[in-house]
Motif scaffolding. Structure first.
Motif, short mmCIF file in Angstrom:
data_model
loop_
_atom_site.label_atom_id
_atom_site.label_comp_id
_atom_site.label_asym_id
_atom_site.label_seq_id
_atom_site.Cartn_x
_atom_site.Cartn_y
_atom_site.Cartn_z
N LEU A 191 0.84 -1.19 0.00
CA LEU A 191 0.00 0.00 0.00
C LEU A 191 0.88 1.25 0.00
CD1 LEU A 191 -2.99 0.64 2.33
CD2 LEU A 191 -0.99 2.08 2.55
N LEU A 192 1.89 1.27 0.85
CA LEU A 192 2.79 2.42 0.92
C LEU A 192 3.57 2.61 -0.38
CD1 LEU A 192 4.14 1.89 4.53
CD2 LEU A 192 2.60 3.74 3.77
N ASP A 193 4.05 1.52 -0.94
CA ASP A 193 4.81 1.59 -2.19
C ASP A 193 3.97 2.13 -3.35
OD1 ASP A 193 7.11 0.65 -1.01
OD2 ASP A 193 6.92 -1.38 -1.81
N ASN A 194 2.67 1.91 -3.29
CA ASN A 194 1.81 2.26 -4.41
C ASN A 194 0.89 3.45 -4.16
OD1 ASN A 194 2.45 0.13 -6.50
ND2 ASN A 194 2.15 -1.09 -4.66
N SER A 195 1.11 4.16 -3.08
CA SER A 195 0.37 5.39 -2.80
C SER A 195 1.20 6.56 -3.31
CB SER A 195 0.09 5.53 -1.30
OG SER A 195 -0.76 4.50 -0.86
N ASP A 196 0.53 7.58 -3.82
CA ASP A 196 1.24 8.72 -4.38
C ASP A 196 1.74 9.68 -3.30
OD1 ASP A 196 0.84 8.08 -7.20
OD2 ASP A 196 -1.28 8.39 -6.74
N LEU A 197 1.02 9.76 -2.19
CA LEU A 197 1.40 10.65 -1.10
C LEU A 197 0.94 9.99 0.20
CD1 LEU A 197 2.28 13.52 -0.06
CD2 LEU A 197 -0.09 14.20 -0.41
N VAL A 198 1.80 9.99 1.20
CA VAL A 198 1.40 9.52 2.53
C VAL A 198 1.78 10.60 3.54
CG1 VAL A 198 1.64 7.07 1.96
CG2 VAL A 198 3.55 8.27 3.03
N VAL A 199 1.00 10.66 4.61
CA VAL A 199 1.28 11.56 5.72
C VAL A 199 1.21 10.73 6.99
CG1 VAL A 199 0.58 13.64 6.97
CG2 VAL A 199 0.20 13.50 4.49
N ALA A 200 2.27 10.76 7.77
CA ALA A 200 2.33 10.03 9.02
C ALA A 200 2.67 11.01 10.14
CB ALA A 200 3.40 8.94 8.94
N ILE A 201 1.93 10.91 11.22
CA ILE A 201 2.13 11.80 12.37
C ILE A 201 2.65 10.95 13.54
CG2 ILE A 201 1.05 13.43 13.97
CD1 ILE A 201 0.86 14.38 11.08
N THR A 202 3.77 11.39 14.10
CA THR A 202 4.37 10.70 15.24
C THR A 202 4.32 11.61 16.46
OG1 THR A 202 5.89 9.55 13.75
CG2 THR A 202 6.46 9.54 16.09
N HIS A 203 3.91 11.05 17.59
CA HIS A 203 3.90 11.74 18.87
C HIS A 203 5.34 11.70 19.38
CE1 HIS A 203 3.16 12.19 23.20
NE2 HIS A 203 2.05 12.82 22.85
N ASP A 204 5.97 12.86 19.49
CA ASP A 204 7.41 12.91 19.76
C ASP A 204 7.81 12.28 21.10
OD1 ASP A 204 7.81 14.11 17.33
OD2 ASP A 204 8.10 16.13 18.15
N SER A 205 7.11 12.58 22.17
CA SER A 205 7.57 12.11 23.48
C SER A 205 7.43 10.60 23.63
CB SER A 205 6.83 12.83 24.61
OG SER A 205 5.46 12.52 24.58
N THR A 206 6.47 9.98 22.91
CA THR A 206 6.31 8.53 23.02
C THR A 206 6.88 7.79 21.80
OG1 THR A 206 4.12 8.59 21.97
CG2 THR A 206 4.21 8.76 24.39
N ASP A 207 7.29 8.56 20.77
CA ASP A 207 7.77 7.99 19.51
C ASP A 207 6.75 7.00 18.94
OD1 ASP A 207 9.66 7.76 17.41
OD2 ASP A 207 10.39 5.88 18.27
N ARG A 208 5.48 7.36 19.08
CA ARG A 208 4.39 6.49 18.62
C ARG A 208 3.72 7.08 17.39
NH1 ARG A 208 -0.55 5.43 22.25
NH2 ARG A 208 -1.51 4.05 20.76
N LEU A 209 3.42 6.24 16.42
CA LEU A 209 2.67 6.65 15.24
C LEU A 209 1.21 6.86 15.67
CD1 LEU A 209 2.91 7.05 12.15
CD2 LEU A 209 2.14 4.69 11.92
N VAL A 210 0.70 8.09 15.53
CA VAL A 210 -0.64 8.39 16.04
C VAL A 210 -1.61 8.85 14.96
CG1 VAL A 210 0.09 8.83 18.42
CG2 VAL A 210 0.09 10.71 16.74
N GLY A 211 -1.13 9.05 13.74
CA GLY A 211 -2.02 9.48 12.67
C GLY A 211 -1.46 9.12 11.31
N PHE A 212 -2.38 8.92 10.35
CA PHE A 212 -1.96 8.52 9.00
C PHE A 212 -3.06 8.87 8.01
CE2 PHE A 212 -1.92 5.48 5.49
CZ PHE A 212 -0.61 5.61 5.05
N ALA A 213 -2.63 9.22 6.82
CA ALA A 213 -3.53 9.38 5.67
C ALA A 213 -2.71 9.14 4.42
CB ALA A 213 -4.14 10.78 5.63
N ARG A 214 -3.41 8.77 3.35
CA ARG A 214 -2.70 8.58 2.08
C ARG A 214 -3.55 9.12 0.94
NH1 ARG A 214 -3.60 3.40 -0.85
NH2 ARG A 214 -5.46 2.44 0.03
N VAL A 215 -2.90 9.34 -0.20
CA VAL A 215 -3.56 9.94 -1.36
C VAL A 215 -3.16 9.18 -2.62
CG1 VAL A 215 -3.82 12.04 -2.75
CG2 VAL A 215 -3.52 12.22 -0.26
#
Length: 147
Positions: free
Chosen positions: A40-64
């Motif tokens: 999915l990542l390889d074949n998406s034109d744009l991805v947005v990933a949000i990481t919470h800095d203090s926990t280094d946790r992925l907390v949000g995602f969207a793709r286009v």
């Protein structure tokens, strides 16, 4: 917001399992596997990933998916349940709609549940799409009705 977040336009290999786990919390993505998410990542034109800095946790995602001219389709918008209502969804959508690669795209589209319409209206999305209707051909029974 007060919380430090990092916005990335890639998802490194080390985060694929984290993204898979995040996706599995949404009703339409419960069967995602790391291998599928990698494709999915390889074949998406744009991805947005949000990481919470203090926990280094992925907390949000969207793709286009887009042709960069006429249409861009925003997919798989998700915020970690424990962070919903904190503004991460707004950070995601801001990153998508202001991305330079999409600046000249005529129509940015998405599909959402009715209760999310007010959220997406903040970026100019409307449910007024003329007489157009969403149509689907799927083998996934979860996508016929939704929750």
């Amino acid at each position: 917001m007060g919380v430090m977040l990092t916005t990335d336009f890639t998802v490194p290999q080390r985060r694929v399992q984290d993204l898979t786990d995040l996706m599995r919390t949404a009703w339409w993505m419960t069967d995602r596997t790391p291998a599928d998410v990698h494709r999915l990542l390889d074949n998406s034109d744009l991805v947005v990933a949000i990481t919470h800095d203090s926990t280094d946790r992925l907390v949000g995602f969207a793709r286009v998916l887009t042709d960069y001219v006429y249409v861009a389709l925003v997919l798989d918008v998700i915020v970690d349940e424990s962070h919903r209502g904190s503004g991460i969804g707004a950070v995601l959508l801001d990153a998508v709609v202001t991305h330079p690669a999409l600046a000249d795209v005529r129509s940015v589209e998405l599909v959402c549940r009715p209760d999310l319409i007010p959220f997406y209206r903040r970026w100019g999305f409307t449910e007024q799409v003329g007489t157009s209707r969403l149509m689907r051909r799927t083998t996934d029974p979860r996508l016929t009705d939704g929750p």
